[in-house]
Design an enzyme around this catalytic site. Structure first.
Site, PDB file in Angstrom:
ATOM      1  N   SER A  96      22.144   0.127  33.198  1.00 45.34           N
ATOM      2  CA  SER A  96      22.080   0.093  34.653  1.00 45.34           C
ATOM      3  C   SER A  96      22.306  -1.281  35.241  1.00 45.34           C
ATOM      4  CB  SER A  96      20.715   0.591  35.123  1.00 45.34           C
ATOM      5  OG  SER A  96      19.711  -0.368  34.814  1.00 45.34           O
ATOM      6  N   CYS A 115      -5.876  -3.505   2.185  1.00 48.05           N
ATOM      7  CA  CYS A 115      -5.624  -3.529   3.626  1.00 48.05           C
ATOM      8  C   CYS A 115      -6.898  -3.624   4.462  1.00 48.05           C
ATOM      9  CB  CYS A 115      -4.774  -2.319   4.032  1.00 48.05           C
ATOM     10  SG  CYS A 115      -3.960  -2.536   5.641  1.00 48.05           S
ATOM     11  N   LYS A 141      -9.267   3.257  -2.441  1.00 53.59           N
ATOM     12  CA  LYS A 141      -9.623   2.518  -1.229  1.00 53.59           C
ATOM     13  C   LYS A 141     -11.007   2.957  -0.760  1.00 53.59           C
ATOM     14  CE  LYS A 141      -7.405   1.089   3.107  1.00 53.59           C
ATOM     15  NZ  LYS A 141      -6.194   1.274   3.971  1.00 53.59           N
ATOM     16  N   GLU A 184       0.831  -1.196   0.000  1.00 55.24           N
ATOM     17  CA  GLU A 184       0.000   0.000   0.000  1.00 55.24           C
ATOM     18  C   GLU A 184       0.872   1.255   0.000  1.00 55.24           C
ATOM     19  OE1 GLU A 184      -3.858   1.655   2.563  1.00 55.24           O
ATOM     20  OE2 GLU A 184      -2.550   0.109   3.400  1.00 55.24           O
TER      21      GLU A 184
END
Length: 738
Positions: free
Chosen positions: A361, A174, A113, A44
């Site tokens: 750390s 999609c 779309k 896309e």
């Protein structure tokens, strides 16, 4: 038999870098042609990159996409192969997210779309409109230069399918697959056999099975060849697109691409007999009845565009038929190891930085980040060994290897590109110092151990000179304000030192460039606000910023075995502590005590708040059912109120969180307004070249075109990409908002 070979792609595109995107598209087409494929599907919005965000509002972005499409059409890229390209297109006064179907140097159809993604990380309605007309297409007038170049004035624009001489093909984009009533249902009943889904889908822990189930379900009962193409990599923002392009036939996955990879281009092939699709449909009485009913219903007939080409071959043995395969799924701890590592590599190679610096750390969070960077180094060396010349070239450039040499060992590579720094104080324990050093040795980082007590003392002396008072820790009789102030001094000094070291250590070691500071706060600490503002919330980027503490601990146990960093087992077993207060025989600072809640509880709160959209009241009622057997309603009420209190007073910290890899759907990160990526190719090669050409047209030959330097290596405008620093030890302060 009607045999067809198809190709679908994972492409690592970069938003707004049209030259790179076009190069990747061309390479994918070349590979598809070489393999004998007659359909090539790309992701896309592949021409622009999916993550352009507010750049889609600029006319230039659409114009540049047309320029790239023209280049693909006037040359031989689409000869003999149906190609679907994703790009934004303006029709009239409306901007659409489109798939452009091209073959033999012509545009067959433009498919806008129809259902836009507009939740979570997606805001497509901000930039695009959804196509509303399901009953017809319109004639779209091509831009004049495109029309002249390909001798085509108009093209069908809208919802429909393409009927070839031997099969029927359509696009599904999609979100249209995942909606309540997906379009492929009526398209299948209309006779469509090949579905092409172009996607821009990001990685999220435990998400892939949902996606794969949708692909299989699309064709299991109604038949079809379903192609899925996805972006892969970091295209300039917080998301990592996780590829996994695939081909599904009649509910079976017959081809699957990688989910996590350092490659820019990956092409997946499948050889399919379309008669298997026809056979399944003809054997289903219910399919026959519904298809017949739709054919007779004039209102439900979908627009058909005829293409006078054949895509299939008759019986031959040149390629074997693709068989069903077992889907590759990763466990969550593997996803944490791979997704952020690939994202970090994309960010590093595209930012122009020379490496990373991590305040280490010896705690779970910073150790997780260190392990992810170590895994990134392992992946790079492995890809070089496998012959990936692009990864090799990037590694040589970033590691600044002399001529003829390149990384062959992950620890040696880490030594070149990864600094770790333990910044201890009088409150630090020998255990955390030892764990940090041990892990650094296993990974191979250039490790520094420094005490910052003298800097803290100087600041306190200055404060005493100004005010006449010297603050004390709570365990020594001080107030809450004094206690918090003393903790935050340590945390913010570490931030300042981190950025100073990231800027200057390369210079000390006679290297060019700068290092990116990595953050190490997790999603649960952000949700609670258990961090010092402008400390671990202010690194350049954060690979674990939306990963829960629970998942990180699982990852540490896994990584101790599978990444070869055995010291991580000791890190995971240690109780989380910020080590910002003095250690006493009767007192040790612990994160969960400071927060007043456990990390497991925070994960529950986060999911209820974000994923299930629960406010305080509905969260309380839900938890009464969940926790009612072990807690009274009053206890649950106090817990919920305590959470929302600190969530609220610390919410302002979310606006300055370090940009982090998105991996969890309850991340509280604030990213709402100017929605553009934060990683650019600062040379803007395509756009700047267009500017120079325009200037040359205007002024004749008087203007010299700008030249690229340093072999087009990406550069940054300044010496740092992101914000500020990160604490070396723990997460800082739970409440302070200064």
């Amino acid at each position: 038999m009607r045999l067809i070979k198809v190709a679908t792609c994972n492409l690592n595109q970069w938003a707004m870098d049209f030259d790179l995107n076009l190069k990747n598209i061309k390479e994918s087409i070349s590979r598809a042609k070489d393999a004998g494929a007659v359909i090539r599907l790309g992701p896309e919005l592949e021409i622009t990159g999916y993550g352009c965000e507010d750049h889609f509002l600029e006319l230039d972005t659409v114009s540049h996409a047309w320029d790239c499409l023209k280049e693909l059409l006037v040359e031989d890229w689409t000869d003999g192969i149906l190609c679907s390209f994703g790009m934004p297109i303006i029709n009239g006064s409306v901007r659409y997210n489109c798939q452009v179907l091209c073959m033999n140097r012509k545009i067959i159809m433009i498919r806008p779309k129809m259902l836009l993604a507009n939740d979570g990380n997606y805001r497509e309605l901000r930039w695009f409109a959804a196509w509303q007309k399901k009953d017809s297409t319109v004639d779209f007038q091509l831009p004049p230069d495109i029309a002249d170049a390909i001798s085509q004035m108009t093209v069908p624009f809208g919802y429909g399918y393409v009927k070839f001489l031997d099969t029927v093909v359509s696009a599904e984009i999609c979100e249209e697959l995942f909606c309540p009533e997906p379009l492929h249902i009526e398209l299948a009943l209309a006779g469509v056999e090949v579905f092409m889904n172009a996607s821009g889908s990001h990685h999220q822990l435990r998400k892939l099975d949902t996606r794969m189930d949708a692909f299989k379900g699309a064709t299991r009962t109604r038949g079809g060849l379903y192609m899925y193409s996805n972006q892969q990599g970091c295209d300039g923002g917080r998301l990592y697109y996780d590829g996994c392009s695939c081909v599904v036939v009649n509910g079976d996955v017959v081809a699957q691409g990688s989910q996590f990879s350092l490659k820019d281009v990956e092409v997946v092939f499948a050889h399919v007999d379309l008669d298997a699709v026809a056979s399944l449909r003809l054997s289903s009485s219910s399919f026959q009845q519904q298809a017949s009913k739709q054919m007779e219903n004039k209102e439900k007939q979908i627009k058909c565009i005829v293409a006078p080409y054949k895509l299939c071959r008759s019986f031959h043995l040149e390629y074997p038929i693709s068989c069903p395969l077992k889907i590759k799924y990763y466990e969550p701890e593997e996803e944490i190891a791979l997704g952020p590592a690939c994202w970090l590599w994309d960010y590093l190679r595209r930012s122009g930085a020379s490496g990373f610096l991590l305040p280490l750390s010896g705690g779970a969070d910073s150790s997780s980040v260190a392990a992810i960077v170590g895994n990134m180094c392992q992946l790079v060396v492995r890809e070089i060994h496998n012959g990936d010349e692009k990864v090799k070239a990037d590694a040589i450039r970033i590691g600044q290897y002399p001529d003829g040499t390149f990384p062959t060992d992950s620890k040696e590579f880490a030594k070149r590109i990864f600094y770790t720094v333990f910044m201890g104080t009088e409150n630090s324990s020998e255990a955390t110092r030892s764990r940090a050093k041990g892990l650094a040795n296993e990974i191979g980082s250039w490790h520094l151990d420094v005490s910052i007590d003298s800097v803290i003392s100087a600041l306190l002396t200055l404060f005493q000179t100004l005010t006449g008072k010297r603050p004390r820790y709570k365990v020594d009789g001080g107030s809450n304000a004094e206690n918090l102030g003393l903790q935050n001094i340590q945390a913010r000094i570490r931030m300042v030192l981190s950025f100073m070291l990231a800027s200057l250590l390369p210079w000390v070691h006679s290297k060019s460039g700068f290092y990116l500071v990595l953050g190490s706060s997790n999603v649960d600490e952000a949700l609670r606000g258990y961090l010092t503002k402008y400390d671990c919330s202010s690194a350049d980027i954060n690979p674990i910023g939306s990963i829960s503490k629970t998942d990180l601990r699982t990852f540490l146990r896994w990584a101790a075995v599978h990444l070869g960093y055995s010291s991580l087992a000791e890190v995971e077993a240690a109780p989380p502590t910020a080590e910002l207060e003095p250690i006493r025989s009767d007192y040790t600072q612990l994160d969960e005590v400071d927060m007043g809640m456990t990390y497991d509880d925070l994960s529950v709160y986060g999911r209820l708040r974000k994923i299930y959209r629960r406010g305080p009241v509905s969260m309380f009622t839900d938890l009464c059912f969940k926790w009612g057997s072990i807690l009274t309603p009053s206890e649950i009420a106090e817990k919920v109120k305590f959470f929302f209190k600190y969530y609220s007073i610390n919410r302002h910290k979310m606006t300055v969180l370090t940009p982090s890899y998105h991996a969890e759907s309850y991340s509280p990160e604030d990213n709402r307004f100017d929605l553009r990526q934060f990683l650019y190719n600062s040379k803007w090669p395509f756009q700047f070249r267009k500017i120079d050409e325009l200037v040359k047209d205007i002024n004749g030959d008087k203007v010299l075109l700008a030249k690229s330097d340093d072999n087009d290596k990406p550069e940054l405008v300044s010496d740092h990409v992101g914000g500020m620093g990160v604490a070396a030890v723990g997460s800082g302060n739970p409440n302070v908002g200064l």
